[in-house]
Structures are given as C-alpha cells and as structure tokens.
Design a protein around this motif. Structure first.
Motif, PDB file in Angstrom:
ATOM      1  N   ASP A 182       0.835  -1.204   0.000  1.00  0.00           N
ATOM      2  CA  ASP A 182       0.000   0.000   0.000  1.00  0.00           C
ATOM      3  C   ASP A 182       0.867   1.250   0.000  1.00  0.00           C
ATOM      4  O   ASP A 182       2.056   1.215   0.314  1.00  0.00           O
TER       5      ASP A 182
ATOM      6  N   ASP B 254       0.842   4.148   1.835  1.00  0.00           N
ATOM      7  CA  ASP B 254       1.359   4.709   3.085  1.00  0.00           C
ATOM      8  C   ASP B 254       2.625   3.980   3.541  1.00  0.00           C
ATOM      9  O   ASP B 254       3.613   4.599   3.948  1.00  0.00           O
ATOM     10  N   THR B 255       2.580   2.646   3.483  1.00  0.00           N
ATOM     11  CA  THR B 255       3.755   1.867   3.877  1.00  0.00           C
ATOM     12  C   THR B 255       4.908   2.106   2.922  1.00  0.00           C
ATOM     13  O   THR B 255       6.073   2.182   3.332  1.00  0.00           O
TER      14      THR B 255
ATOM     15  N   ARG C  26       6.736   5.278   3.877  1.00  0.00           N
ATOM     16  CA  ARG C  26       7.540   5.079   5.093  1.00  0.00           C
ATOM     17  C   ARG C  26       8.798   4.263   4.791  1.00  0.00           C
ATOM     18  O   ARG C  26       9.894   4.604   5.254  1.00  0.00           O
TER      19      ARG C  26
ATOM     20  N   PRO D  22      -4.577   1.866   1.824  1.00  0.00           N
ATOM     21  CA  PRO D  22      -4.346   3.248   2.274  1.00  0.00           C
ATOM     22  C   PRO D  22      -3.185   3.901   1.527  1.00  0.00           C
ATOM     23  O   PRO D  22      -2.199   3.259   1.219  1.00  0.00           O
ATOM     24  N   GLY D  23      -3.369   5.176   1.211  1.00  0.00           N
ATOM     25  CA  GLY D  23      -2.265   5.912   0.605  1.00  0.00           C
ATOM     26  C   GLY D  23      -2.422   6.209  -0.866  1.00  0.00           C
ATOM     27  O   GLY D  23      -1.535   6.794  -1.472  1.00  0.00           O
TER      28      GLY D  23
ATOM     29  N   THR E 128       1.167   7.673  -4.950  1.00  0.00           N
ATOM     30  CA  THR E 128       2.272   7.233  -4.097  1.00  0.00           C
ATOM     31  C   THR E 128       3.615   7.642  -4.685  1.00  0.00           C
ATOM     32  O   THR E 128       4.542   8.001  -3.948  1.00  0.00           O
TER      33      THR E 128
ATOM     34  N   ARG F  62       4.156  11.188  -3.693  1.00  0.00           N
ATOM     35  CA  ARG F  62       4.458  11.311  -2.262  1.00  0.00           C
ATOM     36  C   ARG F  62       5.880  10.861  -1.943  1.00  0.00           C
ATOM     37  O   ARG F  62       6.575  11.494  -1.130  1.00  0.00           O
TER      38      ARG F  62
END
Length: 210
Positions: free
Chosen positions: A35, A37-38, A41, A61-62, A68, A71
């Motif tokens: 995903d 969000d991960t 990170r 999510p994300g 992505t 981001r």
C-alpha cells in the motif's frame, strides 16, 4: 549493488518479483509492501535506488501508484521510480511521467525489459516499455484527445456493459444526449456498434482493458 523496493498490492506478484530480482546479479530487494502509506515510510527508511511501483495499488491506504509516486518523490527527492503495470494506456503513461516516474514497464514484458529499466533508472536515466513509448509519442505528437472527457466516460460505461438508459442515469444526461455522443464516438473511432467501439478504444489506449 542496486537496492529495490517493491510496491504491489498482490502478494503473489510481490513474491514473483522478489524471486526474479534477487536472482539477478547486482540487484538486492531492500523491502516490499502492498500500500501507498507503507511505501512512503519504507522509502524514507530504506532509501532504495529504485522503487518498482504498481500503478493501481487497489484500495489500500495511501492512494494509487501515481499518488504514491508523487508522495515518495516529495519525501525522498531523486528516488528512481519504475511504474510496473498490466496495461499501457496513454493516460496511465502520461500520468506516471507527470508524477515523476522515470520508467514504465508492462508486466507482460520480458524479464530483461524489467532488469534494463531498473539499471537505467538507477543510473539516472529514463526508460519506457516499447508499447508505452509508442503511446507517449502518439500523445505528444497529437496532444488533442481523440475523444472528449464526456465521450471517454460514455465508452468506459459501454465497456462495463451498461445500456443507454444506465449510462444516461450515471452521467445525469438524457438518453437522447447519450445517443448523440455515441454517433460522434462511432464516427471518431470508425466503428459501427458498441462491441467494436469498446475494442477499438481499448486498442488505442483510450480506456483501460477490463
């Protein structure tokens, strides 16, 4: 050694890519996730040379792979991102490049295409799969879209099997307006019925394969 982060929402795909890349000299898979969000990170923590990014990423999510990508490049500027996808529509190619991706590879391509893309992007270059390159050149040389946004919406709904009444309801239009759109779409694509229109629009990369 080129370090790689794999981002794909299908665990089987990630496992296949991991096995493929770990077996190639000069590559090491630093991490993998499913995903957005991960992915952000991990990109911040691992600082991979290249991120292999699935363009869709499902409903995790994300956001999708394009969001992505943006981001990650905001959080870790200079990261080399190769978008990996099962289709090569003009829209997807352009969105990936506009987001900052430097590579675009089709999942149906040969492993060597993927290896070459990873090496090229890790070295600071840019690479596109042959089919994607053709679509990009077409888009750049003829920037005016063949179909309007509304016409594209109509064709997408056609591809899902909707009739004129359903399409009219979905787009808050009258059935007469939908019929007018279809006449124009048929003329622009050189088609004469719904099935051939969907097939031609898909072939041209105007809509994504179902």
């Amino acid at each position: 050694m080129i370090s790689i982060l794999i981002v794909d929402d299908h665990a089987v795909v990630r496992a296949g890519l991991l096995a493929l890349l770990d077996g190639e000299p000069g590559f090491t898979v630093a991490g993998e996730c499913g995903d957005g969000d991960t992915a952000v990170r991990l990109a911040q923590r691992l600082r991979p040379d290249v991120v292999l990014m699935d363009v869709r990423l499902g409903a995790g999510p994300g956001g999708d792979g394009i969001d992505t990508t943006r981001r990650i490049l905001t959080a870790v500027p200079g990261t080399g991102i190769v978008v990996l996808t099962s289709y090569g529509s003009q829209d997807a190619v352009m969105r990936a490049i506009e987001a900052g991706a430097r590579g675009y590879v089709l999942k149906a391509g040969e492993p060597e295409e993927l290896f070459r893309a990873v090496r090229t992007v890790a070295a600071g270059g840019m690479t596109l799969a042959p089919g994607a390159a053709e679509r990009l050149i077409s888009r750049v040389s003829d920037p005016e879209p063949l179909l309007s946004d509304r016409e594209t919406q109509v064709v997408r709904l056609l591809a899902r099997g909707h009739n004129n009444r359903d399409i009219a309801a979905a787009l808050f239009l009258s059935e007469a307006t939908i019929k007018t759109h279809l006449v124009r779409i048929y003329r622009k694509l050189g088609t004469g019925n719904r099935v051939s229109t969907v097939a031609e629009a898909t072939r041209r990369g105007l809509i994504e394969p179902g």
